[in-house]
Design a protein around this motif. Structure first.
Motif, PDB file in Angstrom:
ATOM      1  N   LYS A   1       0.832  -1.192   0.000  1.00 36.81           N
ATOM      2  CA  LYS A   1       0.000   0.000   0.000  1.00 36.81           C
ATOM      3  C   LYS A   1       0.878   1.259   0.000  1.00 36.81           C
ATOM      4  CE  LYS A   1      -3.852   1.809   2.687  1.00 36.81           C
ATOM      5  NZ  LYS A   1      -3.180   2.868   3.437  1.00 36.81           N
TER       6      LYS A   1
ATOM      7  N   LYS B   1      -3.928  -4.615  -7.196  1.00 32.33           N
ATOM      8  CA  LYS B   1      -3.646  -3.595  -6.185  1.00 32.33           C
ATOM      9  C   LYS B   1      -3.993  -2.177  -6.612  1.00 32.33           C
ATOM     10  CE  LYS B   1      -0.481  -6.574  -3.825  1.00 32.33           C
ATOM     11  NZ  LYS B   1       0.856  -7.077  -3.697  1.00 32.33           N
TER      12      LYS B   1
ATOM     13  N   GLU C   1      -9.335  -4.731 -11.624  1.00 37.00           N
ATOM     14  CA  GLU C   1      -9.721  -5.974 -10.943  1.00 37.00           C
ATOM     15  C   GLU C   1     -10.355  -6.975 -11.904  1.00 37.00           C
ATOM     16  OE1 GLU C   1     -11.998  -4.909  -7.462  1.00 37.00           O
ATOM     17  OE2 GLU C   1     -10.296  -3.864  -6.566  1.00 37.00           O
TER      18      GLU C   1
ATOM     19  N   ARG D   1      -5.681 -15.653   2.897  1.00 32.33           N
ATOM     20  CA  ARG D   1      -5.099 -14.340   2.585  1.00 32.33           C
ATOM     21  C   ARG D   1      -5.363 -13.995   1.116  1.00 32.33           C
ATOM     22  NH1 ARG D   1      -1.029 -12.098  -1.198  1.00 32.33           N
ATOM     23  NH2 ARG D   1      -1.007  -9.937  -0.507  1.00 32.33           N
ATOM     24  N   ILE D   2      -5.811 -12.754   0.918  1.00 30.18           N
ATOM     25  CA  ILE D   2      -5.963 -12.257  -0.457  1.00 30.18           C
ATOM     26  C   ILE D   2      -5.272 -10.895  -0.578  1.00 30.18           C
ATOM     27  CG2 ILE D   2      -8.125 -13.447  -1.056  1.00 30.18           C
ATOM     28  CD1 ILE D   2      -9.524 -10.671  -0.447  1.00 30.18           C
ATOM     29  N   GLN D   3      -5.081 -10.482  -1.823  1.00 28.71           N
ATOM     30  CA  GLN D   3      -4.599  -9.124  -2.091  1.00 28.71           C
ATOM     31  C   GLN D   3      -5.786  -8.162  -1.944  1.00 28.71           C
ATOM     32  OE1 GLN D   3      -1.824  -9.117  -5.692  1.00 28.71           O
ATOM     33  NE2 GLN D   3      -3.184 -10.831  -6.089  1.00 28.71           N
ATOM     34  N   SER D   4      -5.496  -6.877  -1.999  1.00 30.58           N
ATOM     35  CA  SER D   4      -6.545  -5.877  -1.731  1.00 30.58           C
ATOM     36  C   SER D   4      -7.470  -5.678  -2.926  1.00 30.58           C
ATOM     37  CB  SER D   4      -5.885  -4.549  -1.372  1.00 30.58           C
ATOM     38  OG  SER D   4      -5.035  -4.161  -2.444  1.00 30.58           O
ATOM     39  N   SER D   5      -8.178  -6.734  -3.319  1.00 27.09           N
ATOM     40  CA  SER D   5      -9.086  -6.637  -4.466  1.00 27.09           C
ATOM     41  C   SER D   5     -10.459  -7.141  -4.057  1.00 27.09           C
ATOM     42  CB  SER D   5      -8.538  -7.490  -5.619  1.00 27.09           C
ATOM     43  OG  SER D   5      -9.567  -7.913  -6.480  1.00 27.09           O
ATOM     44  N   LYS D   6     -11.473  -6.337  -4.353  1.00 32.48           N
ATOM     45  CA  LYS D   6     -12.846  -6.725  -3.995  1.00 32.48           C
ATOM     46  C   LYS D   6     -13.297  -7.933  -4.817  1.00 32.48           C
ATOM     47  CE  LYS D   6     -14.213  -3.447  -1.021  1.00 32.48           C
ATOM     48  NZ  LYS D   6     -12.995  -3.368  -0.180  1.00 32.48           N
TER      49      LYS D   6
ATOM     50  N   ASP E   1     -12.079 -10.868  -3.026  1.00 33.56           N
ATOM     51  CA  ASP E   1     -12.939 -11.040  -1.852  1.00 33.56           C
ATOM     52  C   ASP E   1     -14.213 -11.802  -2.268  1.00 33.56           C
ATOM     53  OD1 ASP E   1     -13.406  -9.612   1.055  1.00 33.56           O
ATOM     54  OD2 ASP E   1     -15.280  -9.869  -0.048  1.00 33.56           O
TER      55      ASP E   1
ATOM     56  N   GLN F   1      -9.043 -12.583   3.865  1.00 33.04           N
ATOM     57  CA  GLN F   1      -8.385 -11.588   4.726  1.00 33.04           C
ATOM     58  C   GLN F   1      -7.341 -10.855   3.893  1.00 33.04           C
ATOM     59  OE1 GLN F   1      -7.574 -12.294   8.616  1.00 33.04           O
ATOM     60  NE2 GLN F   1      -9.314 -13.650   8.844  1.00 33.04           N
ATOM     61  N   VAL F   2      -7.530  -9.549   3.744  1.00 33.10           N
ATOM     62  CA  VAL F   2      -6.551  -8.744   2.996  1.00 33.10           C
ATOM     63  C   VAL F   2      -5.300  -8.575   3.858  1.00 33.10           C
ATOM     64  CG1 VAL F   2      -6.077  -6.460   2.028  1.00 33.10           C
ATOM     65  CG2 VAL F   2      -8.326  -7.503   1.691  1.00 33.10           C
TER      66      VAL F   2
END
Ligand code: LMR
Length: 333
Positions: free
Chosen positions: A76, A96, A106, A172-177, A180, A191-192
């Protein structure tokens, strides 16, 4: 009046001196290139390749400092650092860009949207890919190209052969909806988390599993803390190489030209080695004896595709129907 023109002349002279100085090996233009993966990955190797070409061809007038493995910034932070000009070049994964406000990227995370590298290249080398990169400009960012990595495996400490096996796993995932939504469709608990924290989170049980291209799994030693991995190839993970727009456009034109050519060749190099690096990583993980690699049967693969199909509709309004259609069209669905 005389004083003023003297001042203007002085400022002009200083600017000339500093530009001239900025182009000598003693006082080079510095490009800080930050990334989060190991040096021994497609992205890590291509970043070093770019450094070599850029420094050789500008005869030292440009110095590229590559910071691998989140040594300078985590996921980030590196985006913020680029926009502030604290680093000049990054290659974040396409998952990201959401937090930056460019959620259209995404689309790359949509499960099974890209069948293989052939389909991927139809997008990344065609108008659909170019259209996405253009969305970065209003954010003060220029997209120079796409660097491949690979298709993802699912891993955990219990066998995951079928989609149902994901139920209840903390993943665990990357920060992508979109990622999710993908995990929720499998009834897992996403979990981001920053990439640099994943190994420890797996080791301590903060999360049960994760998804990665094999090259990332192997080079971060995640296979030492995951007992099972299934080659689902359910999604793609790759990169856009990006630069601070103001910095790039402010470069002397001759230098920018050299760097653009170096980037073109580094992109070709990256995209030539990515598939083999990932195939080799699967074999290396298998050979380590730490993680059992499972190849789904045809019927199981169909079950994964069916379980994840609803995600396409679910995320259409977030990433834009047109963006999805551009991908379907480019890959001839
Ligand atoms: C991840 O966070 O899993 C990846 O984006 C890391 C990377 O850069 O490949």
């Amino acid at each position: 009046m005389k004083k003023l023109s003297l001042l203007v002349a002085l400022i002009g002279a200083c600017t000339l001196i500093s530009t001239a100085q900025a182009q000598t090996p003693q006082n080079p233009i510095v490009i800080k290139f930050s990334h989060v993966v190991a040096t021994d990955t497609p992205k890590g190797k291509a970043a070093e390749f770019f450094k070599k070409l850029a420094e050789e061809r500008t005869q030292g007038r440009v110095k590229v400092e590559v910071y691998a493995n989140s040594a300078l910034y985590k996921d980030k932070e590196e985006m913020e650092a680029l926009q502030l000009g604290a680093v000049q070049m990054l290659a974040p994964s396409l998952a990201k860009f959401g937090p930056l406000g460019v959620k259209e990227f995404e689309v790359f995370d949509v499960p099974y949207i890209l069948e293989d590298y052939t389909a991927l290249h139809k997008v990344t080398t065609g108008p659909a890919g170019a259209k996405l990169l253009a969305l970065l400009e209003p954010k003060g960012i220029l997209g120079l190209g796409y660097w491949d990595n690979g298709f993802k495996v699912m891993s955990a400490n219990r066998p995951i052969k079928k989609p149902e096996d994901m139920k209840g796993l903390k993943v665990r995932i990357q920060s992508s909806k979109v990622l999710d939504a993908q995990m929720r469709a499998l009834k897992a608990l996403p979990q981001v988390m920053a990439f640099s924290e994943v190994y420890q989170a797996l080791q301590t049980g903060v999360v049960d599993g994760t998804e990665n291209p094999p090259s990332n799994m192997y080079t971060q030693k995640m296979h030492e803390v995951q007992k099972y991995a299934t080659v689902t190839n359910h999604g793609y993970l790759g990169y856009a190489v990006i630069v601070n727009k103001k910095f790039w456009e402010g470069l002397p034109p001759d230098i920018r030209g050299i760097l653009e050519q170096a980037m073109k060749e580094s992109t070709e190099y990256n995209n030539e080695i990515a598939k083999k690096d990932n195939d080799d990583a699967v074999e290396a993980i298998r050979a380590s004896g730490r993680t059992e690699i499972y190849m789904p049967t045809d019927a199981e693969r169909k079950a994964w595709i069916a379980a994840l199909k609803p995600v396409h509709n679910e995320v259409a309004s977030r990433i834009g129907k047109q963006v999805l259609d551009d991908f379907y069209k480019a890959t001839e669905r």
